[in-house]
Scaffold this motif. Structure first.
Motif, PDB file in Angstrom:
ATOM      1  N   ALA A 241       0.950  -1.671   0.351  1.00  0.00           N
ATOM      2  CA  ALA A 241       0.227   0.365  -0.362  1.00  0.00           C
ATOM      3  C   ALA A 241       1.135   1.302  -0.424  1.00  0.00           C
ATOM      4  N   LEU A 242       0.432   2.424   0.247  1.00  0.00           N
ATOM      5  CA  LEU A 242       1.319   3.894   0.059  1.00  0.00           C
ATOM      6  C   LEU A 242       1.123   4.554   1.027  1.00  0.00           C
ATOM      7  N   GLY A 243       0.538   3.405   2.651  1.00  0.00           N
ATOM      8  CA  GLY A 243       0.142   4.077   3.095  1.00  0.00           C
ATOM      9  C   GLY A 243      -1.034   4.034   3.877  1.00  0.00           C
ATOM     10  N   GLU A 244      -1.482   4.633   4.780  1.00  0.00           N
ATOM     11  CA  GLU A 244      -2.873   4.494   5.429  1.00  0.00           C
ATOM     12  C   GLU A 244      -3.428   4.916   4.474  1.00  0.00           C
ATOM     13  N   ASP A 245      -4.683   5.014   4.081  1.00  0.00           N
ATOM     14  CA  ASP A 245      -6.175   5.363   3.185  1.00  0.00           C
ATOM     15  C   ASP A 245      -5.567   5.195   1.899  1.00  0.00           C
ATOM     16  N   SER A 246      -4.740   3.707   1.242  1.00  0.00           N
ATOM     17  CA  SER A 246      -4.898   3.820   0.473  1.00  0.00           C
ATOM     18  C   SER A 246      -5.285   1.973   0.167  1.00  0.00           C
ATOM     19  N   ARG A 247      -5.243   0.936  -0.776  1.00  0.00           N
ATOM     20  CA  ARG A 247      -5.010  -0.407  -0.808  1.00  0.00           C
ATOM     21  C   ARG A 247      -5.069  -0.839  -2.386  1.00  0.00           C
ATOM     22  N   TYR A 248      -3.682  -1.675  -2.015  1.00  0.00           N
ATOM     23  CA  TYR A 248      -3.916  -2.079  -3.811  1.00  0.00           C
ATOM     24  C   TYR A 248      -5.007  -2.896  -4.000  1.00  0.00           C
ATOM     25  N   ALA A 249      -5.348  -2.112  -6.048  1.00  0.00           N
ATOM     26  CA  ALA A 249      -6.873  -2.458  -5.863  1.00  0.00           C
ATOM     27  C   ALA A 249      -7.111  -3.956  -7.160  1.00  0.00           C
ATOM     28  N   GLY A 250      -6.028  -4.267  -7.776  1.00  0.00           N
ATOM     29  CA  GLY A 250      -5.348  -4.673  -8.694  1.00  0.00           C
ATOM     30  C   GLY A 250      -4.195  -4.094  -9.678  1.00  0.00           C
ATOM     31  N   SER A 251      -4.551  -5.109 -11.105  1.00  0.00           N
ATOM     32  CA  SER A 251      -3.778  -4.542 -11.680  1.00  0.00           C
ATOM     33  C   SER A 251      -4.323  -4.589 -13.591  1.00  0.00           C
ATOM     34  N   PHE A 252      -4.211  -3.799 -14.433  1.00  0.00           N
ATOM     35  CA  PHE A 252      -4.753  -4.145 -16.150  1.00  0.00           C
ATOM     36  C   PHE A 252      -3.374  -4.626 -17.320  1.00  0.00           C
ATOM     37  N   ARG A 253      -3.303  -4.944 -17.875  1.00  0.00           N
ATOM     38  CA  ARG A 253      -2.644  -4.921 -19.180  1.00  0.00           C
ATOM     39  C   ARG A 253      -3.726  -3.891 -20.177  1.00  0.00           C
ATOM     40  N   ALA A 254      -2.193  -3.349 -20.433  1.00  0.00           N
ATOM     41  CA  ALA A 254      -2.217  -2.445 -21.422  1.00  0.00           C
ATOM     42  C   ALA A 254      -1.292  -2.548 -22.677  1.00  0.00           C
ATOM     43  N   HIS A 255      -1.155  -2.741 -23.655  1.00  0.00           N
ATOM     44  CA  HIS A 255      -0.285  -2.761 -25.043  1.00  0.00           C
ATOM     45  C   HIS A 255       1.031  -3.254 -24.992  1.00  0.00           C
ATOM     46  N   GLY A 256       1.087  -4.169 -23.967  1.00  0.00           N
ATOM     47  CA  GLY A 256       1.878  -5.436 -23.950  1.00  0.00           C
ATOM     48  C   GLY A 256       2.694  -5.010 -22.000  1.00  0.00           C
ATOM     49  N   LEU A 257       2.105  -3.958 -21.473  1.00  0.00           N
ATOM     50  CA  LEU A 257       2.789  -3.217 -20.093  1.00  0.00           C
ATOM     51  C   LEU A 257       1.384  -3.543 -19.189  1.00  0.00           C
ATOM     52  N   LEU A 258       2.094  -3.810 -18.328  1.00  0.00           N
ATOM     53  CA  LEU A 258       0.737  -3.499 -17.029  1.00  0.00           C
ATOM     54  C   LEU A 258       0.895  -3.000 -16.104  1.00  0.00           C
ATOM     55  N   VAL A 259      -0.325  -2.721 -15.390  1.00  0.00           N
ATOM     56  CA  VAL A 259      -0.180  -1.427 -14.668  1.00  0.00           C
ATOM     57  C   VAL A 259      -1.190  -1.359 -13.406  1.00  0.00           C
ATOM     58  N   PRO A 260      -0.334  -1.371 -12.597  1.00  0.00           N
ATOM     59  CA  PRO A 260      -0.602  -1.584 -11.148  1.00  0.00           C
ATOM     60  C   PRO A 260      -1.707  -0.543 -10.917  1.00  0.00           C
ATOM     61  N   VAL A 261      -2.826  -0.843 -10.150  1.00  0.00           N
ATOM     62  CA  VAL A 261      -3.686   0.633  -9.955  1.00  0.00           C
ATOM     63  C   VAL A 261      -4.199   0.001  -8.295  1.00  0.00           C
ATOM     64  N   TRP A 262      -3.900   2.107  -7.570  1.00  0.00           N
ATOM     65  CA  TRP A 262      -3.961   1.662  -6.254  1.00  0.00           C
ATOM     66  C   TRP A 262      -5.736   2.608  -6.051  1.00  0.00           C
ATOM     67  N   ASP A 263      -6.364   1.969  -4.854  1.00  0.00           N
ATOM     68  CA  ASP A 263      -7.408   3.120  -4.487  1.00  0.00           C
ATOM     69  C   ASP A 263      -6.573   3.865  -3.410  1.00  0.00           C
ATOM     70  N   LEU A 264      -7.387   5.230  -3.852  1.00  0.00           N
ATOM     71  CA  LEU A 264      -6.393   6.317  -2.553  1.00  0.00           C
ATOM     72  C   LEU A 264      -8.195   7.684  -1.706  1.00  0.00           C
ATOM     73  N   ASP A 265      -7.075   7.547  -1.207  1.00  0.00           N
ATOM     74  CA  ASP A 265      -8.742   8.839  -0.195  1.00  0.00           C
ATOM     75  C   ASP A 265      -8.936   9.630  -1.319  1.00  0.00           C
ATOM     76  N   ARG A 266      -9.795  10.219  -1.373  1.00  0.00           N
ATOM     77  CA  ARG A 266     -10.030  11.187  -2.436  1.00  0.00           C
ATOM     78  C   ARG A 266     -10.248  12.354  -1.922  1.00  0.00           C
ATOM     79  N   GLU A 267     -10.105  12.382  -0.388  1.00  0.00           N
ATOM     80  CA  GLU A 267     -10.138  13.773   0.482  1.00  0.00           C
ATOM     81  C   GLU A 267      -8.952  14.443   0.194  1.00  0.00           C
ATOM     82  N   LYS A 268      -7.603  13.358   0.286  1.00  0.00           N
ATOM     83  CA  LYS A 268      -6.001  13.983  -0.213  1.00  0.00           C
ATOM     84  C   LYS A 268      -6.102  14.432  -1.120  1.00  0.00           C
ATOM     85  N   HIS A 269      -5.334  15.983  -1.245  1.00  0.00           N
ATOM     86  CA  HIS A 269      -4.468  16.442  -2.959  1.00  0.00           C
ATOM     87  C   HIS A 269      -3.677  14.930  -3.382  1.00  0.00           C
TER      88      HIS A 269
END
Length: 315
Positions: A241-269
């Motif tokens: 994770a990227l610390g509190e108020d975040s979690r690893y959501a998963g990943s998707f493939r795009a044009h031969g590369l992997l793109v990891p995605v994290w959910d974040l607290d949208r209240e933070k800039h």
């Protein structure tokens, strides 16, 4: 035993059995060496070999409004854009500023080749004209059309400029009318707030406000299996994770590369996530390096299996 007769080389001088120079991974005789060229050959990693590969994937897939100067080797200055009016493949604005679009409908299996053809079109286009879509390839057998890699400096990175809307479509104080005005209105309404994270060791990472939550989408250059293994190592240690108020959501493939995605607290800039992303980048780099000498243990392998199944869809 009969001797095998060597296949004659075509006029191009390329052996029919060697890999096709277009980068498809197929033999030349099954690709551009056959009649009709290779319009139906799918190139799964179209931007391979470009230093800006990860950035191009991001701009193609999920960055809404952005531009970047293309490092063209010859010819007029051209701006790469995520989206152009009416999803055009290329545009010569009335002020003679040239644009090539990334998020466009394609007619071939190689986005890089389509971009090259749009780039070639715009070099001689008249002011106020656009290329609606790159048409089907009509190259004759024995010829290999240019790809983006052939027309730009492959070692150059992109200086991406993000925009809050698509007003840059229109030069100066020109008032949009007709289909352009309607396209501009629709495009502006669909924009999700997006910012590029700027931190040491963090490249091609974008904060996106998707409404209910924010996300970090980070295009990575590593081979998928090695990246998954490194992510699994961090996950098993509780360091993904990227610390509190975040979690690893998963990943998707795009044009031969992997793109990891994290959910974040949208209240933070978005800027508040730059340091956590940099720290995660450091941990990930260390995990990648450790794989060369330390195979995954049982817990890490289980973690990898779990991460592999967490594929997400980006909308």
């Amino acid at each position: 035993m009969a001797k095998r007769t060597a296949e004659p080389r075509p006029e191009s001088g390329i052996s029919p059995r060697q890999p096709c120079p277009c980068g498809s991974g197929k033999r030349y005789k099954a690709c551009h060496g056959r009649a009709g060229g290779a319009a139906d050959v799918i190139v799964t990693r179209p931007f391979e070999g470009l230093a800006a590969e990860c950035e191009l994937v991001a701009l193609r897939e999920f960055v809404p409004s952005a531009t970047a100067k293309l490092p063209v080797r010859e010819g007029r200055e051209v701006t790469l854009a995520t989206v152009l009016p009416m999803a055009a493949a290329a545009l010569m604005r009335v002020d003679e500023k040239a644009f090539v679009g990334l998020q466009v409908q394609t007619r071939s299996g190689d986005i890089s080749r389509d971009l090259a053809r749009a780039l070639e079109w715009v070099q001689s286009a008249e002011a106020g004209t656009s290329l609606p879509v790159v048409g089907p390839e009509t190259a004759e057998a024995g010829t290999v059309p240019n790809r983006l890699q052939d027309l730009v400096d492959v070692d150059a990175k992109l200086d991406v400029e993000l925009h809050d809307d698509f007003s840059w479509w229109i030069p100066g104080d020109t008032e949009p009318t007709g289909e352009v005005a309607l396209s501009l209105e629709r495009a502006n309404a669909a924009i999700m707030p997006t910012e590029r994270l700027n931190a040491e060791g963090v490249e091609s990472a974008y904060w996106v406000d998707a409404g209910e939550k924010a996300h970090l989408r980070w295009v990575r250059p590593e081979p998928e299996e090695k990246l998954l293994a490194a992510l699994a190592r961090l996950s098993a240690r509780g360091e993904l994770a990227l610390g509190e108020d975040s979690r690893y959501a998963g990943s998707f493939r795009a044009h031969g590369l992997l793109v990891p995605v994290w959910d974040l607290d949208r209240e933070k800039h978005a800027r508040e996530w730059e340091q956590p992303a940099a720290e995660l980048g450091t941990r990930l780099a260390e995990a990648l390096e450790s794989l060369d000498s330390e195979p995954l243990n049982a817990a890490e392998r289980r973690s990898r299996d779990g991460l592999r199944g967490r594929q997400i869809t980006v909308r």
